[in-house]
Design a protein around this motif. Structure first.
Motif, PDB file in Angstrom:
ATOM      1  N   ASN A   5     -16.622  -2.669-101.838  1.00  0.00           N
ATOM      2  CA  ASN A   5     -16.196  -3.389-103.036  1.00  0.00           C
ATOM      3  C   ASN A   5     -16.548  -4.880-102.930  1.00  0.00           C
ATOM      4  O   ASN A   5     -17.056  -5.492-103.875  1.00  0.00           O
ATOM      5  CB  ASN A   5     -14.699  -3.209-103.215  1.00  0.00           C
ATOM      6  CG  ASN A   5     -14.177  -3.717-104.545  1.00  0.00           C
ATOM      7  OD1 ASN A   5     -12.984  -3.907-104.722  1.00  0.00           O
ATOM      8  ND2 ASN A   5     -15.054  -3.946-105.515  1.00  0.00           N
ATOM      9  N   SER A  38     -12.878   0.617-113.084  1.00  0.00           N
ATOM     10  CA  SER A  38     -12.592   0.056-111.764  1.00  0.00           C
ATOM     11  C   SER A  38     -11.211   0.479-111.274  1.00  0.00           C
ATOM     12  O   SER A  38     -11.025   0.802-110.095  1.00  0.00           O
ATOM     13  CB  SER A  38     -12.673  -1.475-111.804  1.00  0.00           C
ATOM     14  OG  SER A  38     -13.952  -1.911-112.191  1.00  0.00           O
ATOM     15  N   ASN A  86      -9.289  -3.644-108.496  1.00  0.00           N
ATOM     16  CA  ASN A  86     -10.223  -3.505-107.375  1.00  0.00           C
ATOM     17  C   ASN A  86      -9.420  -3.410-106.085  1.00  0.00           C
ATOM     18  O   ASN A  86      -8.186  -3.497-106.104  1.00  0.00           O
ATOM     19  CB  ASN A  86     -11.237  -4.666-107.328  1.00  0.00           C
ATOM     20  CG  ASN A  86     -10.565  -6.024-107.246  1.00  0.00           C
ATOM     21  OD1 ASN A  86      -9.742  -6.280-106.368  1.00  0.00           O
ATOM     22  ND2 ASN A  86     -10.897  -6.906-108.187  1.00  0.00           N
TER      23      ASN A  86
END
Length: 477
Positions: free
Chosen positions: A344, A373, A267
């Motif tokens: 995010n 991701s 992420n």
């Protein structure tokens, strides 16, 4: 004196041999002389160095001021003045009306000097650090392996290494030389090859725009151009960092790591804990945390804290983008990075609320989720870096021809183009157990000599063949 030049190699090897027996003030003075010689190689004339030296002297005056604390709000005032002078010297657009110096002057290393200088001012002003002597101050600010583009090291470990240089046995010597050569290869061979292919895609993209190509064609060309630029930037910057850390190690100074397998990030927060780590940590400590604390003091609500964090993240990345350069391209990059990390974070907050903490954590551990991701993270970072290789008007033309749908398709293509090959590589390395092999695992003098000699031969043939300029991207910031 570029890192990848023969002049620099000779300079480092001779200086490292001469530095070995030196200790105390002699060692500090010798490092200062090396720093001056290295910095001078990038400066056209003594006059061009005057603003840079004046900025550094003003920084030391600020340290004296904040240590004595004879003026109210000395730390805030010092930081404000230093940042203002930095912005003026860098000629940001909003200071265009302010008269500039009537002669050309050097800016090389100024951005990274600012980070180290603000670190000293804030820590000395807080009482957490004793003001260094002027010679140690100069040795720290201008330490030549980290002068051009970091890593951004803290003063305390540097100070310790000045007094007690880190030793080096045969294993450390091999690992240091190997790291330098691998870094050299990343910059001068891998990076150059990636840049040539990326420029080919960029040229094809411009031709497709001029020829009125369909949006799927534009999306495909843009996707590979953007993805290749991220790969090039990694090879270029991480290669420079490898070389800087290796050179610092030759002088007994252990510089901090700046990269930790960023293409394995799952992420945006994870990515920025792996990419340009020292810059991310600097902004976290000296900008994001104080900003979040200020916002929390204004909004006394526990429910608002996650959203205040999102806002603070966005502002931090806008400022980070603006630090990279004075043009609107860099501001756009910062804004795009800020949007990505903010969305995010909001996604994480909202999904945790809806699913619950444990179910959400279980979701994030599923292999399909991890790889999706990972691909999307790298794709958005590639998109955010577009202003590094396409000017803002060109981005506008691309958006007008390809539309939002074209950029969405490009994100999907980039996500797959990153996630699938990385997955295949990782699985293959695990099957072959290559992920457990490191420089320290290579034993035997013959094997080590063969590896080092092979890298030297590769560089000797490949660098002239590629006609490598070997410039560091982050040197311009």
């Amino acid at each position: 004196m570029q890192f990848t030049s023969m002049a620099f190699l000779g300079f480092v090897l001779l200086a490292a041999l001469l530095a070995q027996p030196l200790r105390g003030a002699w060692r500090t003075g010798f490092l200062i002389a090396l720093n001056i010689a290295f910095a001078a190689s990038f400066i056209a004339s003594p006059l061009a160095a005057v603003p840079l030296l004046a900025f550094v002297l003003a920084g030391y005056a600020a340290l004296v001021l904040v240590e004595r604390r004879k003026a109210g709000h000395a730390v805030a005032l010092s930081v404000l003045v230093l940042v203002a002078v930095f912005i003026w010297l860098k000629r940001y657009p909003f200071v265009a009306a302010v008269p500039e110096l009537p002669f050309p002057y050097a800016l090389v290393g100024l951005s990274y000097i600012l980070f180290r200088l603000l670190h000293l001012v804030l820590e000395v002003g807080d009482g957490a650090l004793k003001r260094p002597s002027f010679p140690r101050y100069m040795a720290y600010l201008f330490f030549f392996p980290a002068f051009l583009s970091g890593p951004i090291h803290r003063y305390e470990p540097f100070d310790r290494d000045l007094d007690a240089p880190a030793g080096m046995d045969s294993n450390a010597a091999f690992a240091t030389l190997l790291r330098f050569l691998v870094g050299f290869a990343k910059v001068a061979v891998v990076g150059e090859c990636l840049l040539m292919v990326q420029e080919l895609f960029a040229g094809r993209l411009q031709g497709a725009l001029d020829g009125g190509a369909s949006f799927p064609m534009l999306a495909g060309l843009y996707a590979f151009g953007a993805g290749l630029y991220l790969l090039f930037l990694y090879a270029n910057f991480s290669g420079y960092t490898d070389m800087a850390i290796a050179v610092g190690r030759l002088f007994g100074v252990v510089l901090p790591e700046n990269f930790n397998r960023p293409f394995m990030a799952t992420n945006f927060q994870d990515f920025w804990s792996r990419w340009h780590i020292t810059l991310s940590e600097w902004f976290k400590i000296y900008f994001f945390n104080p900003l979040l604390k200020l916002l929390m003091g204004r909004f006394d609500s526990a429910a608002a804290v996650p959203y205040l964090g999102v806002f603070a993240l966005f502002i931090t990345f806008v400022v980070l983008g603006f630090w990279h350069g004075s043009s609107w391209e860099y501001l756009l990059t910062g804004a795009l990075l800020g949007v990505g990390i903010s969305i995010n974070k909001l996604y994480q907050v909202e999904l945790t609320k809806r699913m619950g903490k444990k179910p959400y954590q279980a979701l994030t551990k599923r292999p399909a989720y991890i790889w999706a991701s990972r691909g999307l993270t790298l794709a958005w970072v590639s998109l955010a870096l577009t202003p590094f290789w396409i000017p803002v008007p060109g981005i506008g033309a691309l958006l007008a021809h390809a539309g939002v749908g074209g950029f969405v398709l490009a994100l999907v293509l980039m996500s797959a183009a990153f996630a699938i090959p990385i997955l295949i590589i990782v699985r293959s390395m695990r099957l072959a157990k290559l992920d457990q092999v490191s420089g320290g695992a290579i034993h035997g003098r013959g094997a080590r000599i063969a590896i080092l000699a092979g890298l030297i031969v590769l560089l000797a043939f490949a660098v002239p063949l590629l006609n490598s300029s070997s410039d560091f991207v982050y040197q311009a910031f």
